[in-house]
Write an enzyme that holds these catalytic residues in place. Structure first.
Site, PDB file in Angstrom:
ATOM      1  N   HIS A 138       0.799  -1.104  -0.027  1.00 23.66           N
ATOM      2  CA  HIS A 138       0.058   0.109   0.123  1.00 23.66           C
ATOM      3  C   HIS A 138       0.933   1.438  -0.040  1.00 23.66           C
ATOM      4  O   HIS A 138       2.069   1.393   0.323  1.00 23.66           O
ATOM      5  CB  HIS A 138      -0.821   0.177   1.201  1.00 23.66           C
ATOM      6  CG  HIS A 138      -1.837   1.079   1.312  1.00 23.66           C
ATOM      7  ND1 HIS A 138      -1.646   2.328   1.840  1.00 23.66           N
ATOM      8  CD2 HIS A 138      -3.128   1.031   1.050  1.00 23.66           C
ATOM      9  CE1 HIS A 138      -2.723   2.998   1.560  1.00 23.66           C
ATOM     10  NE2 HIS A 138      -3.771   2.269   1.132  1.00 23.66           N
ATOM     11  N   ASP A 215       2.956  -3.884   8.156  1.00 21.19           N
ATOM     12  CA  ASP A 215       1.384  -3.390   8.002  1.00 21.19           C
ATOM     13  C   ASP A 215       0.643  -4.386   8.223  1.00 21.19           C
ATOM     14  O   ASP A 215       0.275  -5.327   7.399  1.00 21.19           O
ATOM     15  CB  ASP A 215       1.573  -2.796   6.677  1.00 21.19           C
ATOM     16  CG  ASP A 215       0.065  -2.077   6.030  1.00 21.19           C
ATOM     17  OD1 ASP A 215      -0.722  -2.199   7.135  1.00 21.19           O
ATOM     18  OD2 ASP A 215      -0.030  -1.846   5.120  1.00 21.19           O
ATOM     19  N   GLN A 218      -4.390  -5.318   6.908  1.00 19.28           N
ATOM     20  CA  GLN A 218      -5.443  -6.421   6.189  1.00 19.28           C
ATOM     21  C   GLN A 218      -5.190  -7.723   6.879  1.00 19.28           C
ATOM     22  O   GLN A 218      -5.528  -8.611   6.768  1.00 19.28           O
ATOM     23  CB  GLN A 218      -5.161  -6.550   4.851  1.00 19.28           C
ATOM     24  CG  GLN A 218      -5.470  -5.336   4.178  1.00 19.28           C
ATOM     25  CD  GLN A 218      -6.969  -4.873   4.048  1.00 19.28           C
ATOM     26  OE1 GLN A 218      -7.789  -5.823   4.103  1.00 19.28           O
ATOM     27  NE2 GLN A 218      -7.136  -3.566   3.679  1.00 19.28           N
ATOM     28  N   LYS A 241     -10.905  -0.711   9.830  1.00 21.91           N
ATOM     29  CA  LYS A 241     -10.906  -1.914   9.212  1.00 21.91           C
ATOM     30  C   LYS A 241     -11.418  -3.037  10.017  1.00 21.91           C
ATOM     31  O   LYS A 241     -11.710  -4.220   9.621  1.00 21.91           O
ATOM     32  CB  LYS A 241      -9.636  -2.133   8.469  1.00 21.91           C
ATOM     33  CG  LYS A 241      -9.258  -1.263   7.279  1.00 21.91           C
ATOM     34  CD  LYS A 241      -7.907  -1.368   6.792  1.00 21.91           C
ATOM     35  CE  LYS A 241      -7.592  -0.398   5.862  1.00 21.91           C
ATOM     36  NZ  LYS A 241      -8.463  -0.023   4.709  1.00 21.91           N
ATOM     37  N   CYS A 379      -4.641   2.129  -4.012  1.00 26.30           N
ATOM     38  CA  CYS A 379      -3.144   2.698  -3.526  1.00 26.30           C
ATOM     39  C   CYS A 379      -2.017   1.785  -3.478  1.00 26.30           C
ATOM     40  O   CYS A 379      -1.190   1.496  -2.376  1.00 26.30           O
ATOM     41  CB  CYS A 379      -3.527   2.937  -1.820  1.00 26.30           C
ATOM     42  SG  CYS A 379      -4.800   4.493  -1.531  1.00 26.30           S
TER      43      CYS A 379
END
Length: 421
Positions: A138, A215, A218, A241, A379
């Site tokens: 991302h 990161d 997700q 999220k 992104c």
């Protein structure tokens, strides 16, 4: 009722199985219609919908206990502070951290990644040092490192994935060198759904004396996460999220590393002592939390953590894997549709193109049927370049997603075929 607690009468963790209808009923927005059609929300990877317990916690934080935190001795300030600080412990337990002192509350994952780049990397990197990321990042895990590289003379490098989106360990290890100082990767790709083997990567990074950053935006929403088992040095994610509110994120860091970092921003609440000549700073995590925080939103994040834990992350993972398997099968039968990212064990998303229409046209047409997906570069423009694509359509799953929603998507995509044929 405490604004930071989950009403146990709403608990959806069923001994007899995953109660999808009960879960869906917890989300008020899922009952509405779009263009006269039932909402089919397949855009949770961009931002997940909110259960009523989270909405109620947000409202209660404003209506029942609102006051600034850490600054008052009156009842409301103490109540608000207690609820706010309790979230650190909830998040620490949720991701397997040693304590709440390792949980830094931020404005989001993007801010958290920028904090790591500015507070750890900028003072330490020099010309010729290397920052290693993947091609599947991302932009939030690319641009902060570019900014550091421009200021320090460090070099940003990216390793590829396989054509099907699978992680390529050889490609990763071949790019680790004695100059590698930082490895920063997604836990799960927001376009491909590929699950990166973070624990194995962390060992390789640490053997090369490199810092490991993950990161987790997700990742933490789709599977159980134990940051100690992963052995990364930093793990970040966003509340919105995880069925929580906007404007809140989490930066987890190993305590010994956080203790070495300078503040990111200066101001109130991150200080120990201030004189005109000099200031000394609070211990982590408060050292990194200047100014009045997103108080009610943070308390509502605590409710979101309670909510997903009441269902169980293993149960969520199992449900979503079933939905993804069905989604691949169902969409593969649509004429002219190409799946982008088919790695074994993938999570969260189904990206695709159609040979008859641009993803923007696809998204616009199926919206008329109440079907919400994402279309664009997500992104992740370097990944689009890697696949020589301008953009993709992306359907993503959440705890409330059903097989029937992918049936609805497939039917709408057949309409796209008919229109452009």
């Amino acid at each position: 009722m405490d604004a930071n607690a989950v009403d146990t009468s709403m608990t959806t963790n069923m001994t007899g199985g995953y109660d999808i209808e009960k879960i869906r009923s917890d989300f008020p927005i899922l009952s509405r219609k779009i263009h006269g059609k039932p909402l089919v929300y397949l855009d949770s990877a961009a931002s997940a919908q909110k259960p009523k317990v989270v909405i109620d916690a947000l409202v209660s934080a404003y209506c029942d206990t609102y006051s600034n935190v850490h600054r008052g001795l009156h009842f409301l300030s103490e109540a608000s502070t207690d609820a706010y600080e309790a979230v650190r412990g909830k998040v620490a337990h949720f991701i397997g951290a040693k304590s709440g002192d390792e949980i830094v509350l931020t404005a989001g994952a993007t801010m958290a990644l920028n904090m790591i780049a500015q507070c750890w990397a900028l003072p330490r990197l020099k010309a010729g040092d290397e920052i290693l990321i993947s091609i599947a990042e991302h932009h939030a895990n690319i641009v902060p490192w570019q900014m550091v590289a421009e200021k320090t003379g460090a070099v940003l490098r990216a390793f590829p994935v396989d054509e099907d989106g699978s992680f390529n360990m050889t490609a990763f290890t071949d790019m680790i060198t004695a100059r590698t100082k930082i490895v920063s990767v997604p836990h799960v790709s927001n376009v491909l759904g590929t699950v990166f083997p973070v624990a194995e990567m962390a060992k390789i990074a640490h053997d090369a004396n490199a810092l490991m950053v993950v990161d987790g935006c997700q990742g933490v929403v789709h599977m159980p996460v134990d940051v100690q088992a992963l052995d990364a040095d930093f793990y970040v994610f966003s509340a919105h999220k995880l069925y929580g509110p906007n404007g809140v994120g989490i930066l987890w860091g190993k305590a010994e590393i956080l203790a070495e970092l300078p503040p990111f921003l200066g101001g109130g609440d991150m200080i120990d002592r201030v004189t005109i000549e000099k200031s000394t700073y609070a211990l982590p995590p408060h050292r990194f939390e200047a100014g009045t925080p997103a108080i009610a939103e943070t308390i509502a994040l605590g409710a979101a953590v309670d909510y997903v834990q009441s269902i169980g992350m293993e149960a969520i993972r199992s449900h979503e894997q079933d939905i993804l398997s069905y989604a691949h099968q169902r969409l593969s039968a649509v004429d002219g549709l190409r799946l982008i990212g088919t790695a074994v064990g993938k999570s969260g998303v189904v990206s695709f193109t159609m040979d008859c229409a641009h993803p923007h046209d696809i998204s616009t047409i199926i919206d008329n049927d109440g079907v919400a997906i994402r279309a664009g570069h997500h992104c992740a423009q370097p990944l689009m370049d890697f696949y020589d694509l301008p953009s993709t359509a992306r359907a993503s799953v959440g705890i409330y997603t059903t097989r029937e929603e992918f049936d609805a998507l497939a039917i709408s995509l057949e309409k796209v075929n008919r229109i452009f044929a």
